[in-house]
Design a protein around this motif. Structure first.
Motif, PDB file in Angstrom:
ATOM      1  N   ARG A  23      11.131  30.044  -5.607  1.00 48.95           N
ATOM      2  CA  ARG A  23       9.739  29.788  -5.202  1.00 48.95           C
ATOM      3  C   ARG A  23       9.594  29.930  -3.692  1.00 48.95           C
ATOM      4  NH1 ARG A  23       9.586  24.944  -6.541  1.00 48.95           N
ATOM      5  NH2 ARG A  23       8.780  25.141  -8.670  1.00 48.95           N
ATOM      6  N   GLU A  24      10.505  29.331  -2.944  1.00 54.81           N
ATOM      7  CA  GLU A  24      10.431  29.377  -1.489  1.00 54.81           C
ATOM      8  C   GLU A  24      10.592  30.814  -0.990  1.00 54.81           C
ATOM      9  OE1 GLU A  24       9.818  28.204   2.338  1.00 54.81           O
ATOM     10  OE2 GLU A  24       9.507  27.054   0.478  1.00 54.81           O
ATOM     11  N   ALA A  25      11.459  31.575  -1.641  1.00 55.54           N
ATOM     12  CA  ALA A  25      11.655  32.972  -1.244  1.00 55.54           C
ATOM     13  C   ALA A  25      10.385  33.787  -1.481  1.00 55.54           C
ATOM     14  CB  ALA A  25      12.826  33.574  -2.009  1.00 55.54           C
ATOM     15  N   ILE A  26       9.694  33.515  -2.580  1.00 57.27           N
ATOM     16  CA  ILE A  26       8.440  34.214  -2.860  1.00 57.27           C
ATOM     17  C   ILE A  26       7.392  33.834  -1.824  1.00 57.27           C
ATOM     18  CG2 ILE A  26       6.526  34.421  -4.504  1.00 57.27           C
ATOM     19  CD1 ILE A  26       8.593  34.109  -6.755  1.00 57.27           C
ATOM     20  N   VAL A  27       7.312  32.538  -1.529  1.00 55.02           N
ATOM     21  CA  VAL A  27       6.321  32.053  -0.563  1.00 55.02           C
ATOM     22  C   VAL A  27       6.587  32.637   0.822  1.00 55.02           C
ATOM     23  CG1 VAL A  27       5.526  29.988   0.663  1.00 55.02           C
ATOM     24  CG2 VAL A  27       5.768  29.941  -1.824  1.00 55.02           C
ATOM     25  N   ARG A  28       7.861  32.760   1.198  1.00 56.45           N
ATOM     26  CA  ARG A  28       8.214  33.329   2.512  1.00 56.45           C
ATOM     27  C   ARG A  28       7.931  34.817   2.588  1.00 56.45           C
ATOM     28  NH1 ARG A  28      13.202  30.573   2.039  1.00 56.45           N
ATOM     29  NH2 ARG A  28      14.129  32.590   1.510  1.00 56.45           N
ATOM     30  N   TYR A 133       1.536  29.988  14.010  1.00 61.30           N
ATOM     31  CA  TYR A 133       0.283  29.324  13.627  1.00 61.30           C
ATOM     32  C   TYR A 133       0.209  29.139  12.112  1.00 61.30           C
ATOM     33  CZ  TYR A 133      -4.592  28.370  12.711  1.00 61.30           C
ATOM     34  OH  TYR A 133      -5.750  27.790  12.247  1.00 61.30           O
ATOM     35  N   SER A 134       0.621  30.145  11.363  1.00 60.22           N
ATOM     36  CA  SER A 134       0.588  30.054   9.904  1.00 60.22           C
ATOM     37  C   SER A 134       1.485  28.924   9.406  1.00 60.22           C
ATOM     38  CB  SER A 134       1.011  31.386   9.277  1.00 60.22           C
ATOM     39  OG  SER A 134       0.071  32.395   9.546  1.00 60.22           O
ATOM     40  N   GLU A 135       2.667  28.782  10.024  1.00 55.19           N
ATOM     41  CA  GLU A 135       3.581  27.710   9.627  1.00 55.19           C
ATOM     42  C   GLU A 135       2.995  26.338   9.974  1.00 55.19           C
ATOM     43  OE1 GLU A 135       6.447  27.843   7.878  1.00 55.19           O
ATOM     44  OE2 GLU A 135       5.875  29.930   7.565  1.00 55.19           O
ATOM     45  N   ARG A 166       0.171  34.909   0.503  1.00 57.09           N
ATOM     46  CA  ARG A 166       0.065  36.232   1.121  1.00 57.09           C
ATOM     47  C   ARG A 166      -1.341  36.508   1.637  1.00 57.09           C
ATOM     48  NH1 ARG A 166       3.859  37.111  -2.803  1.00 57.09           N
ATOM     49  NH2 ARG A 166       5.859  37.884  -2.013  1.00 57.09           N
ATOM     50  N   HIS A 167      -2.339  36.069   0.884  1.00 47.73           N
ATOM     51  CA  HIS A 167      -3.710  36.265   1.344  1.00 47.73           C
ATOM     52  C   HIS A 167      -3.992  35.421   2.588  1.00 47.73           C
ATOM     53  CE1 HIS A 167      -5.032  38.847  -1.915  1.00 47.73           C
ATOM     54  NE2 HIS A 167      -4.427  38.050  -2.764  1.00 47.73           N
ATOM     55  N   GLN A 168      -3.396  34.220   2.641  1.00 46.21           N
ATOM     56  CA  GLN A 168      -3.594  33.363   3.812  1.00 46.21           C
ATOM     57  C   GLN A 168      -3.017  34.027   5.059  1.00 46.21           C
ATOM     58  OE1 GLN A 168      -1.717  29.782   2.490  1.00 46.21           O
ATOM     59  NE2 GLN A 168      -3.359  29.253   1.092  1.00 46.21           N
ATOM     60  N   PHE A 169      -1.817  34.612   4.913  1.00 50.38           N
ATOM     61  CA  PHE A 169      -1.211  35.274   6.059  1.00 50.38           C
ATOM     62  C   PHE A 169      -2.012  36.521   6.439  1.00 50.38           C
ATOM     63  CE2 PHE A 169       1.962  38.083   8.095  1.00 50.38           C
ATOM     64  CZ  PHE A 169       2.299  37.261   9.154  1.00 50.38           C
ATOM     65  N   GLN A 170      -2.538  37.230   5.429  1.00 48.29           N
ATOM     66  CA  GLN A 170      -3.354  38.408   5.694  1.00 48.29           C
ATOM     67  C   GLN A 170      -4.591  38.030   6.510  1.00 48.29           C
ATOM     68  OE1 GLN A 170      -4.505  40.457   2.114  1.00 48.29           O
ATOM     69  NE2 GLN A 170      -5.540  42.118   3.195  1.00 48.29           N
ATOM     70  N   VAL A 174      -6.387  38.962  10.706  1.00 50.94           N
ATOM     71  CA  VAL A 174      -7.717  39.502  10.980  1.00 50.94           C
ATOM     72  C   VAL A 174      -8.109  39.139  12.414  1.00 50.94           C
ATOM     73  CG1 VAL A 174     -10.172  39.376  10.375  1.00 50.94           C
ATOM     74  CG2 VAL A 174      -8.427  39.392   8.562  1.00 50.94           C
ATOM     75  N   PRO A 175      -8.489  40.108  13.224  1.00 47.59           N
ATOM     76  CA  PRO A 175      -8.849  39.805  14.623  1.00 47.59           C
ATOM     77  C   PRO A 175      -9.902  38.708  14.725  1.00 47.59           C
ATOM     78  CG  PRO A 175      -8.711  42.177  14.291  1.00 47.59           C
ATOM     79  CD  PRO A 175      -8.587  41.553  12.928  1.00 47.59           C
ATOM     80  N   GLY A 176      -9.607  37.693  15.537  1.00 46.84           N
ATOM     81  CA  GLY A 176     -10.537  36.603  15.759  1.00 46.84           C
ATOM     82  C   GLY A 176     -10.461  35.481  14.733  1.00 46.84           C
ATOM     83  N   ARG A 177      -9.827  35.741  13.579  1.00 49.60           N
ATOM     84  CA  ARG A 177      -9.783  34.714  12.531  1.00 49.60           C
ATOM     85  C   ARG A 177      -9.007  33.464  12.959  1.00 49.60           C
ATOM     86  NH1 ARG A 177     -12.402  32.024   8.752  1.00 49.60           N
ATOM     87  NH2 ARG A 177     -10.892  30.638   7.785  1.00 49.60           N
TER      88      ARG A 177
END
Length: 218
Positions: A23-28, A133-135, A166-170, A174-177
């Protein structure tokens, strides 16, 4: 039975939790969407037996992280944008509740901790460190749920966030997000630290509504 199976499937003795490790590997992001998950490879990679891997893949299939494809085995499930929006809508309700409960229960020490997290998030955005920032984003959301004491919600959110990572990291790319996102997170922190449950819930819901709007724009 092969020696590898005998030595790695026994419970206890510090054996790794196969489901948690995969699970952690998928999340990473170690495994890409639609990537095949081969039992023998996973067994070697995580030092667990094949039966543990099979059980783990069944568990992760239930969680929505893995899918079984007829005659092709297991693979990482690719979450569509439409699914990501649905997940965020559920999170909006549950995380709003958790923010409200956290505002009711937060201690002075936890207030200091949340403030420090907020400062670190602001600094990461200022430096343009998206991964950091994501972490920190992930850590803040998790900490709010912990402070809330909502154990059932914690389990639900852990599975939902794993599917959506993955969508959160995407979005973070996004510029400015990140500037928009950090302001929303700081507002949540402010309301929890002010011990204002209703305002904290509204702030959390505003943030997730913003996430949904951003997903729709992808």
């Amino acid at each position: 039975m092969p020696a590898h199976e005998q030595t790695t499937d026994a419970p206890g003795a510090g054996r790794p939790d196969a489901a948690a490790a995969i699970r952690e590997a998928i999340v990473r992001g170690d495994f890409a969407p639609n990537q095949r998950l081969v039992e023998s490879d996973l067994s070697d990679m995580f030092g667990v037996g094949r039966s543990s891997v099979r059980a783990a893949l069944l568990e992760l299939t239930t969680e929505g992280l893995v899918e079984r494809v007829q005659n092709r085995g297991a693979r990482v499930r690719a979450v569509t944008v439409a699914e990501a929006i649905e997940i965020s809508e559920i999170r909006m309700v549950v995380e709003g509740l958790c923010a409200a409960k956290a505002a009711e229960r937060v201690t002075d020490a936890e207030i200091a901790e949340l403030r420090a997290l907020g400062d670190a998030m602001r600094a990461a955005v200022a430096r343009g460190h998206v991964l950091e920032y994501s972490e920190l984003n992930k850590a803040l959301h998790s900490r709010i749920v912990e402070i809330s004491g909502q154990r059932t919600a914690a389990g639900v959110l852990r599975r939902l966030r794993a599917q959506n990572v993955r969508h959160q990291f995407q979005l973070a790319l996004v510029p400015g997000r990140p500037n928009v996102s950090v302001a929303e997170h700081l507002a949540i922190i402010d309301e929890i630290c002010a011990r204002a449950p209703d305002a904290a819930e509204r702030a959390a819901r505003r943030h997730l509504r913003s996430v949904i709007d951003a997903l729709k724009a992808i």
